[in-house]
Design a protein around this motif. Structure first.
Motif, mmCIF file in Angstrom:
data_model
loop_
_atom_site.group_PDB
_atom_site.id
_atom_site.type_symbol
_atom_site.label_atom_id
_atom_site.label_comp_id
_atom_site.label_asym_id
_atom_site.label_seq_id
_atom_site.Cartn_x
_atom_site.Cartn_y
_atom_site.Cartn_z
ATOM 1 N N VAL A 75 0.840 -1.205 0.000
ATOM 2 C CA VAL A 75 0.000 0.000 0.000
ATOM 3 C C VAL A 75 0.873 1.252 0.000
ATOM 4 C CG1 VAL A 75 -1.660 1.340 1.356
ATOM 5 C CG2 VAL A 75 -1.940 -1.140 1.145
ATOM 6 N N ARG A 76 1.891 1.244 0.855
ATOM 7 C CA ARG A 76 2.792 2.393 0.968
ATOM 8 C C ARG A 76 3.462 2.721 -0.370
ATOM 9 N NH1 ARG A 76 5.133 5.877 0.299
ATOM 10 N NH2 ARG A 76 6.989 6.833 1.197
ATOM 11 N N ILE A 77 3.940 1.704 -1.057
ATOM 12 C CA ILE A 77 4.635 1.917 -2.330
ATOM 13 C C ILE A 77 3.669 2.414 -3.394
ATOM 14 C CG2 ILE A 77 5.936 0.780 -4.181
ATOM 15 C CD1 ILE A 77 7.001 -1.144 -1.928
ATOM 16 N N HIS B 31 -8.552 -9.912 -1.045
ATOM 17 C CA HIS B 31 -9.419 -8.818 -0.601
ATOM 18 C C HIS B 31 -8.668 -7.942 0.405
ATOM 19 C CE1 HIS B 31 -12.612 -10.867 -2.701
ATOM 20 N NE2 HIS B 31 -12.367 -11.960 -2.008
ATOM 21 N N THR B 32 -7.571 -7.380 -0.047
ATOM 22 C CA THR B 32 -6.747 -6.510 0.791
ATOM 23 C C THR B 32 -6.611 -5.146 0.127
ATOM 24 O OG1 THR B 32 -4.755 -7.414 -0.240
ATOM 25 C CG2 THR B 32 -5.450 -8.422 1.819
ATOM 26 N N PRO B 33 -6.255 -4.104 0.886
ATOM 27 C CA PRO B 33 -6.216 -2.750 0.332
ATOM 28 C C PRO B 33 -5.288 -2.585 -0.868
ATOM 29 C CG PRO B 33 -6.098 -2.684 2.723
ATOM 30 C CD PRO B 33 -5.989 -4.112 2.348
ATOM 31 N N ALA B 34 -4.126 -3.229 -0.850
ATOM 32 C CA ALA B 34 -3.176 -3.049 -1.947
ATOM 33 C C ALA B 34 -3.773 -3.475 -3.279
ATOM 34 C CB ALA B 34 -1.898 -3.847 -1.669
ATOM 35 N N ILE B 35 -4.570 -4.524 -3.259
ATOM 36 C CA ILE B 35 -5.156 -5.041 -4.500
ATOM 37 C C ILE B 35 -6.184 -4.065 -5.053
ATOM 38 C CG2 ILE B 35 -6.348 -7.005 -5.552
ATOM 39 C CD1 ILE B 35 -3.470 -7.455 -4.303
ATOM 40 N N GLY C 13 -2.297 -2.457 6.174
ATOM 41 C CA GLY C 13 -2.509 -3.348 5.038
ATOM 42 C C GLY C 13 -3.710 -4.235 5.196
ATOM 43 N N ILE C 14 -4.630 -3.860 6.091
ATOM 44 C CA ILE C 14 -5.805 -4.708 6.327
ATOM 45 C C ILE C 14 -7.097 -3.909 6.176
ATOM 46 C CG2 ILE C 14 -4.603 -6.320 7.829
ATOM 47 C CD1 ILE C 14 -5.840 -4.814 10.222
ATOM 48 N N LEU C 15 -8.186 -4.643 5.999
ATOM 49 C CA LEU C 15 -9.511 -4.062 5.867
ATOM 50 C C LEU C 15 -10.481 -4.753 6.820
ATOM 51 C CD1 LEU C 15 -9.923 -3.976 1.963
ATOM 52 C CD2 LEU C 15 -9.623 -1.985 3.455
ATOM 53 N N GLN C 16 -11.538 -4.071 7.167
ATOM 54 C CA GLN C 16 -12.611 -4.699 7.931
ATOM 55 C C GLN C 16 -13.199 -5.832 7.103
ATOM 56 O OE1 GLN C 16 -15.044 -2.034 10.312
ATOM 57 N NE2 GLN C 16 -16.884 -3.073 9.590
ATOM 58 N N GLY C 17 -13.411 -6.970 7.745
ATOM 59 C CA GLY C 17 -13.929 -8.139 7.044
ATOM 60 C C GLY C 17 -12.845 -9.100 6.592
#
Length: 489
Positions: free
Chosen positions: A19-21, A42-46, A371-375
């Motif tokens: 995510v940072r990059i 199902h992660t933020p980076a994707i 790097g995580i999401l709810q769910g």
């Protein structure tokens, strides 16, 4: 404006660093491609990346260590460059060579530099031969019996370390020389298992040392600068938990010496890109520990005090651009503290924990690298770090108080974390007084012990979560506070 020779970068990593990059690539006007194993679908980076490419393997970690899949993904995404992040393949010289051979720009130092500094024995010899300080040590070379004799001659206590080591794996403290040979054999076995390298070395173990590291940047024109130091002395099992800058242990004179030493080591190695030179510090003296040839987990604290985007500088250096500033241009502003939110149970020996993230809320006013999401489901497949919380303020005490407030206001339900453990450290008198060292947590075992505060917080947060559907329902009965006056649920 400098024109980059590529327009797409493959991020060969996952989680918060991916995510940072991606955030910096967007800022630079570059397209991002991110690889992922199905457990990370199902992660933020994707969701943030312009392109996402699935990889597979006998295990999730094996997939992220597959050099062939990384290069194939870069070609599929038509990526002209690859950023390895940290961990996984980031310090693998053969990977860097394979990327370059495939016609892709590797965003990191040259393979030869990675090789030199990745071999802890070679690195120590190199640093010592260039006149920089290393702790008294003995190196495992050809004669095992002679090695033990040389190690004994240093005297206890000793620290036994695998040559290819990192993250504290295989390290042994020996206080009784009768146990030295057993510790060496154990370190050899662990070095072979984790790093495919059974060589070890032994150095004088410095009691209650502080861990000081210096961020450096180099370009292909011979320019090298430092971006001041970070202190990473608060560790559990030789792994960092809290990092800060500036170090409360250094005077201006010592800061100048240690930072200039780091620059000297980097310059001697013809270092290009971002790197970190690590030192052991005690009693006003410092010794070279190792050099990490990649971006560090704790790089955000450096960014907060200097205003320099280290990922952007990595991209520019890999593209062949000269550094856009000199040493005198880099100024330290205020104090920054980073705390690592882990899925683990400190009171159970830092055992990793798992579960589905039922509710996730971060506070305002601090930097969050997550790097995580709810769910999302947290598994034991990877390192347990979930997020980093970075507080920046004019003074160290203000930064500590800001970080303490932030971790107390962070809500993550469904998986036990070390949040309360971090809060106890930040409120501890010794920590606030700057009286820390790498054995600080071992000397204060009470900090890792859970207490009622966690149970109460979890209970109240759970109650809030479970009553949310009722509270938000249009057909809800009159709220309790309407009946009970000043009471609130």
């Amino acid at each position: 404006m400098y024109t980059l020779p590529f327009d797409t970068v493959l991020v060969a990593n996952r989680g918060e660093i991916a995510v940072r990059i991606v955030k910096t690539l967007r800022k630079l006007g570059l397209r991002s491609a991110v690889i992922y194993h199905e457990v990370d679908a199902h992660t933020p980076a994707i969701s943030m990346a312009d392109t996402a490419i699935e990889i597979s393997g006998r295990s999730p970690v094996a997939a992220y260590l597959d050099v062939g899949q990384m290069i194939a993904a870069a070609h599929k995404a038509r990526a002209g460059a690859l950023h390895p992040g940290y961990g996984f393949l980031s310090e693998n010289a053969e990977f860097a060579r394979a990327v370059t051979k495939a016609g892709i720009t590797f965003i990191g130092p040259a393979p030869e530099t990675i090789e030199l500094m990745g071999d802890k024995i070679r690195a120590r010899k190199f640093v010592q031969s260039n006149g920089f300080p290393v702790a008294p040590s003995a190196i495992d070379e050809d004669d095992p019996e002679e090695f033990v004799v040389r190690a004994r001659a240093i005297g206890a206590p000793l620290l036994v370390k695998p040559s290819g080591g990192g993250g504290g794996k295989g390290m042994r403290i020996v206080r009784d020389l009768d146990h030295l040979e057993d510790a060496i054999e154990q370190a050899r076995r662990e070095g072979q298992r984790h790093f495919a390298d059974s060589r070890v070395y032994v150095e004088r173990y410095i009691e209650k040392p502080r861990h000081i590291e210096v961020q450096v940047l180099g370009d292909s024109f011979g320019n090298v600068v430092h971006l001041f130091e970070r202190e990473c002395s608060v560790q559990r099992r030789f792994q960092k938990i809290i990092e800060e800058t500036p170090s409360p242990a250094l005077s201006p004179q010592l800061r100048k010496r240690i930072c200039e030493t780091a620059v000297g080591i980097a310059r001697a190695a013809n270092y290009q890109n971002a790197g970190t030179v690590e030192f052991i510090f005690s009693g006003g003296e410092f010794y070279f520990l190792e050099m990490n040839t990649r971006l560090q987990v704790e790089h955000p604290v450096t960014e907060m005090i200097t205003g320099v985007d280290l990922v952007a500088e990595q991209v520019y250096a890999a593209a062949g651009r000269a550094l856009g500033f000199s040493q005198s241009d880099i100024v330290s502003n205020g104090h920054a503290i980073e705390i690592r939110l882990y899925a683990e149970a400190p009171e159970r020996g830092y055992a990793p924990t798992t579960g589905k993230v039922l509710l996730l809320e971060y506070p305002d006013g601090v930097r969050i690298d997550s790097g995580i999401l709810q769910g999302q489901r947290i598994t034991a497949a990877f390192d347990p770090m979930l997020a980093k919380i970075i507080a920046h303020a004019p003074t160290r005490i203000e930064a500590a108080l800001k970080a303490h407030r932030a971790i107390r206001e962070t809500i993550l339900l469904g998986c036990q974390t070390n949040a309360n453990f971090l809060a106890r450290i930040l409120a501890d008198e010794a920590f606030l007084g700057g009286e820390i060292h790498s054995g600080y947590l071992e000397d204060n075992p009470h900090i890792a012990t859970d207490n009622f505060a966690f149970g109460l917080s979890a209970f109240l947060a759970s109650a809030a979560l479970l009553t949310r559907p009722v509270r938000e329902s249009a057909d809800a009965v009159p709220p309790l506070h309407a009946v009970l006056g000043n009471w609130r649920n």
